[in-house]
Design an enzyme around this catalytic site. Sequence first.
Site, mmCIF file in Angstrom:
data_model
loop_
_atom_site.group_PDB
_atom_site.id
_atom_site.type_symbol
_atom_site.label_atom_id
_atom_site.label_comp_id
_atom_site.label_asym_id
_atom_site.label_seq_id
_atom_site.Cartn_x
_atom_site.Cartn_y
_atom_site.Cartn_z
ATOM 1 N N ASP A 29 0.855 -1.189 0.000
ATOM 2 C CA ASP A 29 0.000 0.000 0.000
ATOM 3 C C ASP A 29 0.888 1.234 0.000
ATOM 4 O O ASP A 29 1.892 1.297 0.714
ATOM 5 C CB ASP A 29 -0.913 -0.014 1.230
ATOM 6 C CG ASP A 29 -2.054 0.970 1.096
ATOM 7 O OD1 ASP A 29 -3.205 0.529 0.951
ATOM 8 O OD2 ASP A 29 -1.804 2.195 1.138
ATOM 9 N N VAL A 95 -10.735 3.095 -3.533
ATOM 10 C CA VAL A 95 -10.359 2.658 -4.889
ATOM 11 C C VAL A 95 -11.392 1.638 -5.376
ATOM 12 O O VAL A 95 -11.574 0.583 -4.760
ATOM 13 C CB VAL A 95 -8.942 2.033 -4.892
ATOM 14 C CG1 VAL A 95 -8.606 1.492 -6.278
ATOM 15 C CG2 VAL A 95 -7.898 3.065 -4.462
ATOM 16 N N HIS A 99 -10.099 -5.132 -3.507
ATOM 17 C CA HIS A 99 -8.770 -5.384 -2.942
ATOM 18 C C HIS A 99 -8.901 -5.822 -1.498
ATOM 19 O O HIS A 99 -9.806 -5.406 -0.778
ATOM 20 C CB HIS A 99 -7.858 -4.156 -3.059
ATOM 21 C CG HIS A 99 -8.467 -2.898 -2.539
ATOM 22 N ND1 HIS A 99 -9.385 -2.164 -3.263
ATOM 23 C CD2 HIS A 99 -8.300 -2.235 -1.365
ATOM 24 C CE1 HIS A 99 -9.754 -1.115 -2.545
ATOM 25 N NE2 HIS A 99 -9.122 -1.132 -1.378
ATOM 26 N N HIS A 101 -6.868 -5.893 2.032
ATOM 27 C CA HIS A 101 -5.747 -5.337 2.782
ATOM 28 C C HIS A 101 -5.191 -6.435 3.692
ATOM 29 O O HIS A 101 -5.956 -7.084 4.410
ATOM 30 C CB HIS A 101 -6.193 -4.187 3.693
ATOM 31 C CG HIS A 101 -6.727 -2.977 2.982
ATOM 32 N ND1 HIS A 101 -5.982 -1.839 2.789
ATOM 33 C CD2 HIS A 101 -7.941 -2.719 2.443
ATOM 34 C CE1 HIS A 101 -6.720 -0.928 2.167
ATOM 35 N NE2 HIS A 101 -7.924 -1.436 1.951
HETATM 36 P P1 5GP Z 1 -9.662 1.424 0.267
HETATM 37 O O1 5GP Z 1 -9.906 2.605 1.149
HETATM 38 O O2 5GP Z 1 -10.273 1.613 -1.118
HETATM 39 O O3 5GP Z 1 -10.027 0.116 0.894
HETATM 40 O O4 5GP Z 1 -8.107 1.347 0.109
HETATM 41 C C1 5GP Z 1 -7.400 1.835 -0.978
HETATM 42 C C2 5GP Z 1 -5.950 1.746 -0.615
HETATM 43 O O5 5GP Z 1 -5.171 1.893 -1.784
HETATM 44 C C3 5GP Z 1 -5.486 2.833 0.362
HETATM 45 O O6 5GP Z 1 -4.950 2.209 1.531
HETATM 46 C C4 5GP Z 1 -4.449 3.618 -0.421
HETATM 47 O O7 5GP Z 1 -3.364 4.021 0.376
HETATM 48 C C5 5GP Z 1 -4.035 2.642 -1.492
HETATM 49 N N1 5GP Z 1 -3.646 3.255 -2.752
HETATM 50 C C6 5GP Z 1 -4.317 4.218 -3.433
HETATM 51 N N2 5GP Z 1 -3.672 4.513 -4.579
HETATM 52 C C7 5GP Z 1 -2.584 3.703 -4.630
HETATM 53 C C8 5GP Z 1 -1.537 3.534 -5.586
HETATM 54 O O8 5GP Z 1 -1.470 4.189 -6.630
HETATM 55 N N3 5GP Z 1 -0.587 2.598 -5.296
HETATM 56 C C9 5GP Z 1 -0.632 1.848 -4.162
HETATM 57 N N4 5GP Z 1 0.352 0.978 -3.988
HETATM 58 N N5 5GP Z 1 -1.608 1.975 -3.243
HETATM 59 C C10 5GP Z 1 -2.568 2.891 -3.471
#
Ligand code: 5GP
Length: 113
Positions: A29, A95, A99, A101
């Site tokens: 992340d 995003v 995914h 985590h």
């Molecule tokens: P969500 O809140 O959608 O469950 O988590 C999205 C995660 O993707 C966040 O923890 C954020 O830091 C990570 N993230 C967003 N954009 C990118 C990126 O371009 N590259 C990587 N490696 N992680 C990302």
Amino acid sequence: MSCIFCQIADGKLPGDILYQDEEVLVFPDIQPQAPLHLLIIPKKHISALSRITREDKPLVGHMINTAQEMARREGVSEKGYRLVINCGQQGGQLVPHLHLHLLGGRQLSDQLG
Ligand code: 5GP
Ligand code: ZN
């Protein structure tokens, strides 16, 4: 293509790919919330957990198996870790590509949100 995780899966963005096979991809992340914070994504674009179908069942199982294997490789299996899937706005999903985590390497709170 606008989906950032599809771009990573297509190798169009630089990034540290820790594992990949035909179905899934694992990378760190960008804003880690724990010493170990990996994202396990399907290569197939699925916008959210709420959109998975019966056909995706093996894929989702494979994501969990991959997380388990990554936890072992990263040395957190014994101490413990957490798998999280945020879904939709109130679930905190930012995003719009499914995914998982994988969080570990510190004591995580017993609060879930
Ligand atoms: P969500 O809140 O959608 O469950 O988590 C999205 C995660 O993707 C966040 O923890 C954020 O830091 C990570 N993230 C967003 N954009 C990118 C990126 O371009 N590259 C990587 N490696 N992680 C990302
Ligand atoms: Zn996507």
